[in-house]
Design a protein around this motif. Structure first.
Motif, PDB file in Angstrom:
ATOM      1  N   PHE A  47      52.188  49.015  42.572  1.00 37.81           N
ATOM      2  CA  PHE A  47      52.665  48.177  43.789  1.00 37.81           C
ATOM      3  C   PHE A  47      53.665  48.797  44.827  1.00 37.81           C
ATOM      4  O   PHE A  47      53.694  48.089  45.738  1.00 37.81           O
ATOM      5  N   HIS A 104      49.245  48.509  48.547  1.00 38.27           N
ATOM      6  CA  HIS A 104      50.164  47.318  48.366  1.00 38.27           C
ATOM      7  C   HIS A 104      51.236  47.067  49.354  1.00 38.27           C
ATOM      8  O   HIS A 104      51.373  45.836  49.741  1.00 38.27           O
ATOM      9  N   THR A 136      40.603  42.981  44.146  1.00 45.52           N
ATOM     10  CA  THR A 136      41.354  42.761  43.560  1.00 45.52           C
ATOM     11  C   THR A 136      42.701  42.270  44.330  1.00 45.52           C
ATOM     12  O   THR A 136      42.848  41.058  44.680  1.00 45.52           O
ATOM     13  N   ALA A 137      43.637  43.133  44.877  1.00 47.51           N
ATOM     14  CA  ALA A 137      44.832  42.818  45.420  1.00 47.51           C
ATOM     15  C   ALA A 137      44.510  41.946  46.558  1.00 47.51           C
ATOM     16  O   ALA A 137      45.288  41.029  47.120  1.00 47.51           O
ATOM     17  N   VAL A 174      40.180  47.209  47.468  1.00 45.04           N
ATOM     18  CA  VAL A 174      41.168  46.257  47.432  1.00 45.04           C
ATOM     19  C   VAL A 174      40.559  44.734  47.634  1.00 45.04           C
ATOM     20  O   VAL A 174      41.063  43.552  47.263  1.00 45.04           O
TER      21      VAL A 174
END
Length: 261
Positions: free
Chosen positions: A136, A141, A208-209, A205
């Motif tokens: 993170f 991120h 997911t993120a 990403v």
């Protein structure tokens, strides 16, 4: 906050890299469990690996995403089933010999507070094993967080998908599990993933993120395109391609805890 909508096909675009940590987790699990729960089974591909490892076991995959569960059904069989459940509230109703969770708990704030309930449901000598991202503070991120909180996007995206405090430090997991009477093995690994293709980190990403942002902007294609373009350009600068592809370091945390017999 609206839960993210998942896209199984996008998630599985990098299935080899996403599955590797689960293989590493699986290699540290011993014994012959007869009843297994996979909490956060996703598209079911890693749940199927549990059935391959222990073909006589009864394996149940749990997830709260209808999209993921629909995809997972292709792996279902006499000893492998899938059911809806939310890890934030799920409590086992039968004793399990193995409870495993792969890349889920970072989406569950306060998940370590659920450990006592889950361990209580394990059979004596049972195992609780999990893997979570620990990246993170990586540019992928931090750039995303800064962009969400920028003047342009904060009114719509401020705080959306923020998980900076969701994952504990390895030593904290070790202490939590030891305090609960488990023999715990906790470790971390940073994978230097070599991604290929155009804008591969953005593609990663998106699975997911970025899901909470894509969900929040789903009704506004123009805003979605604008956000993705801005994020893409920042990722290109942070992760420039090399002669063999784009190196995307990814840190992950692992724990295998055995309950006393």
């Amino acid at each position: 906050m609206t839960p993210p909508t998942w896209d199984p096909e996008q998630y599985l675009r990098h299935a080899d890299h996403r599955t590797r940590p689960f293989h590493d987790l699986l290699s540290r699990i011993t014994g012959t469990p007869t009843r297994i729960a996979d909490l956060g089974c996703g598209a079911g591909n890693v749940t199927a690996l549990l059935s391959e490892r222990w073909p006589e076991a009864r394996v149940t995959g749990f997830d709260n995403s209808p999209q993921m569960l629909e995809q997972a059904q292709r792996y279902a069989g006499p000893r492998l089933t899938f059911r809806p459940a939310d890890a934030a509230t799920w409590t086992p109703t039968v004793p399990y010999d193995l409870l495993v969770s792969n890349a889920l708990l970072q989406w569950v704030p306060g998940h370590a507070d659920r450990f006592p309930d889950w361990l209580d449901a394990l059979a004596p000598g049972g195992t609780f094993a999990f893997q979570v991202p620990g990246n993170f503070t990586a540019p992928s991120h931090t750039i995303l967080a800064d962009l969400r909180e920028s003047a342009r996007w904060k009114p719509r995206l401020g705080g959306v998908g923020d998980r900076t405090a969701a994952v504990l430090a390895p030593g904290q997991y070790l202490t939590r599990l030891a305090d609960l009477g488990c023999a715990a093995d906790v470790w971390e690994t940073t994978y230097l993933q070599l991604l290929t293709g155009d804008d591969p980190v953005l593609d990663w990403v998106k699975g997911t993120a970025l899901r909470p942002v894509l969900t929040a902007l789903a009704d506004d294609p123009e805003a979605t395109a604008a956000f993705l373009a801005e994020y893409r350009d920042l990722l290109r600068a942070a992760y420039p391609p090399g002669p063999h592809g784009t190196v995307f370091p990814f840190r992950r945390l692992f724990a295998v805890a055995r309950k006393k017999s």
